[in-house]
Motif scaffolding. Structure first.
Motif, PDB file in Angstrom:
ATOM      1  N   SER A   1      12.161 -19.760 -32.644  1.00  0.00           N
ATOM      2  CA  SER A   1      12.338 -18.957 -31.425  1.00  0.00           C
ATOM      3  C   SER A   1      10.994 -18.529 -30.859  1.00  0.00           C
ATOM      4  N   GLY A   2       9.986 -18.417 -31.734  1.00  0.00           N
ATOM      5  CA  GLY A   2       8.691 -17.889 -31.324  1.00  0.00           C
ATOM      6  C   GLY A   2       8.689 -16.370 -31.351  1.00  0.00           C
ATOM      7  N   SER A   3       7.513 -15.791 -31.299  1.00  0.00           N
ATOM      8  CA  SER A   3       7.377 -14.339 -31.280  1.00  0.00           C
ATOM      9  C   SER A   3       7.724 -13.802 -29.899  1.00  0.00           C
TER      10      SER A   3
ATOM     11  N   ALA B   1      17.829 -21.373 -37.595  1.00  0.00           N
ATOM     12  CA  ALA B   1      17.045 -20.316 -36.944  1.00  0.00           C
ATOM     13  C   ALA B   1      15.780 -20.057 -37.751  1.00  0.00           C
ATOM     14  N   LEU B   2      14.653 -20.511 -37.225  1.00  0.00           N
ATOM     15  CA  LEU B   2      13.399 -20.453 -37.965  1.00  0.00           C
ATOM     16  C   LEU B   2      12.459 -19.398 -37.412  1.00  0.00           C
TER      17      LEU B   2
ATOM     18  N   GLY C   1       5.531 -28.299 -36.787  1.00  0.00           N
ATOM     19  CA  GLY C   1       5.369 -26.998 -36.165  1.00  0.00           C
ATOM     20  C   GLY C   1       3.931 -26.778 -35.733  1.00  0.00           C
ATOM     21  N   GLU C   2       3.731 -26.264 -34.526  1.00  0.00           N
ATOM     22  CA  GLU C   2       2.390 -26.090 -33.969  1.00  0.00           C
ATOM     23  C   GLU C   2       1.936 -24.651 -34.176  1.00  0.00           C
TER      24      GLU C   2
ATOM     25  N   LYS D   1       5.165 -20.043 -31.454  1.00  0.00           N
ATOM     26  CA  LYS D   1       5.458 -20.775 -30.226  1.00  0.00           C
ATOM     27  C   LYS D   1       6.870 -21.333 -30.303  1.00  0.00           C
ATOM     28  N   PRO D   2       7.722 -21.105 -29.277  1.00  0.00           N
ATOM     29  CA  PRO D   2       9.085 -21.642 -29.342  1.00  0.00           C
ATOM     30  C   PRO D   2       9.074 -23.168 -29.286  1.00  0.00           C
ATOM     31  N   MET D   3       9.849 -23.787 -30.175  1.00  0.00           N
ATOM     32  CA  MET D   3       9.875 -25.252 -30.215  1.00  0.00           C
ATOM     33  C   MET D   3      11.013 -25.727 -31.118  1.00  0.00           C
ATOM     34  N   PRO D   4      11.508 -26.946 -30.855  1.00  0.00           N
ATOM     35  CA  PRO D   4      12.468 -27.565 -31.766  1.00  0.00           C
ATOM     36  C   PRO D   4      11.737 -28.186 -32.948  1.00  0.00           C
ATOM     37  N   VAL D   5      12.489 -28.541 -33.974  1.00  0.00           N
ATOM     38  CA  VAL D   5      11.910 -29.152 -35.173  1.00  0.00           C
ATOM     39  C   VAL D   5      12.513 -30.527 -35.387  1.00  0.00           C
ATOM     40  N   GLY D   6      11.638 -31.494 -35.650  1.00  0.00           N
ATOM     41  CA  GLY D   6      12.093 -32.832 -35.994  1.00  0.00           C
ATOM     42  C   GLY D   6      12.918 -33.506 -34.920  1.00  0.00           C
TER      43      GLY D   6
END
Length: 397
Positions: free
Chosen positions: A241-243, A222-223, A193-194, A228-233
């Motif tokens: 989803s990001g803010s 759902a994290l 995660g960035e 910042k929106p991004m996929p994981v792994g």
């Protein structure tokens, strides 16, 4: 059924002394419109509903207004607590909101796993998905450390307990699921995660991030916490989803989205959120900055907020007066003015005296350690302790 995933609203945020109320109100109205247009059956809010543990009354009012809007649209709402949220604040209206198709989960349900597994039903009343509603898992709710435990032992113990709790909730949902998808939630930092300026580590001193391999095979995860929106792994169905809006200037140019998961197609799409207010960070010499600001288009509904960094070692007082003259009568507000670190002469004593706006608490402490000539190993320990204190203070009202 379509399920909308969002997170990190930070209602009640004071951004350099400025209220975000109007932006949040516009976002919630946009959310209600999107629920209607996209025929959304449920919304998952994956933590950090509020910005502080003692949100102002207008923030609570906005939260409850959102619940009412979604309930009128026959849209179920699942809210899990984030690290910024107060358990007691979210719990105070939990039972009332349950009557409005809203399910709030603030703490792990170790003894009654089924209490934190939410059934989502479609318009025909048929089970469409099960949600393992898992909030931010505070270390004090997960483990009891022993005197003398090493840092690595604490990390391992906490990771094992988080893994155990996720598996418990997944197993409980699996026993109820049949062939419907099982959705997990979480408010934590996953490996990969960035982070941005407004996101800090949430397991300070124990566990900074969790490997995705420790979690069970949710159909969708759902994290929240990363803005910042991004996929994981590498898994497109496990996502931050990001803010919904930029929470710091370094997020200003990042896209803001919500995620929509389709339980039948078992696919996810991202929907862009409009930028309700422009945040702009400008850097340059005095004259360059004045020209950039003069050329700005300020026809938006909400004022542009500017973060100004001057690359020259100038007296900020007269420059700020000039900025005020330039912005007078325009839809522009300067919220921060600073010199670059080099121009401020932080560590060499040159140039003009630096101000607290020029430097962070961590940099002040670093400078103190250098001035006192603290030896390296002791300085490293002191810095870790100081950072823990800073993080603890940020959690306080």
């Amino acid at each position: 059924m379509k399920i909308l995933h969002t997170s990190d609203w930070h209602l009640g945020q004071s951004f350099m002394g400025k209220s975000r109320l109007e932006e949040h109100r516009l976002f919630i109205n946009w959310l209600a419109t999107t629920v209607t247009e996209q025929q959304i059956g449920a919304v998952i809010l994956a933590g950090d509903v509020f910005d502080t543990s003692t949100p102002p009354s207008y923030a609570r009012e906005l939260y409850h207004d959102c619940v009412l809007q979604l309930n009128k649209l026959n849209c179920q709402l699942i809210v899990v607590a984030g690290n910024h949220d107060s358990v007691s604040v979210l719990n105070e209206s939990k039972n009332l909101l349950a009557t409005l198709n809203t399910y709030v989960v603030t703490q792990p349900a170790w003894d009654e796993a089924e209490q934190a597994v939410v059934r989502l039903v479609d318009e025909q009343g048929q089970l469409a998905a099960l949600v393992c509603a898992i909030p931010f898992l505070r270390a004090r709710d997960m483990v009891r450390y022993e005197v003398g435990q090493s840092g690595s032992d604490k990390q391992l113990q906490l990771a094992e307990q988080i893994q155990r709790y996720y598996q418990q909730q997944y197993d409980c949902a699996q026993s109820m699921a049949g062939d419907v998808p099982i959705i997990g939630t979480g408010h934590l930092t996953m490996v990969g995660g960035e982070k941005t300026e407004s996101v800090r580590d949430i397991y300070v001193g124990s566990l900074e991030s969790l490997p995705p391999s420790l979690l069970p095979p949710f159909d969708y995860l759902a994290l929240g916490h990363i803005h910042k929106p991004m996929p994981v792994g590498g898994n497109s169905l496990w996502r931050y989803s990001g803010s919904p809006m930029a929470m710091s200037f370094d997020e200003a140019n990042s896209p803001k989205t919500v995620c929509v998961y389709d339980t039948e197609a078992r696919q996810v799409e991202r929907i862009a959120i409009p930028a309700f207010r422009q945040l702009m960070a400008l850097t340059g010499s005095r004259n360059e900055l004045l020209k950039q600001i003069e050329a700005l288009d300020d026809e938006q509904n909400l004022a542009i907020w500017l973060d100004i960094t001057v690359s020259e070692d100038i007296n900020l007082g007269p420059f700020q007066e000039k900025l005020a003259e330039l912005c007078e009568g325009r839809n522009i507000e300067v919220v921060k003015v600073q010199r670059t670190r080099k121009a401020a002469g932080l560590f060499d004593g040159g140039g003009e005296t630096s101000t607290l706006e020029d430097i962070t608490p961590e940099e002040v402490f670093d400078r103190l350690l250098m001035e006192k000539e603290i030896e390296a190993s002791r300085a490293s320990t002191l810095k870790q302790l100081f950072n823990s204190i800073v993080n603890d203070q940020e959690d306080q009202p």
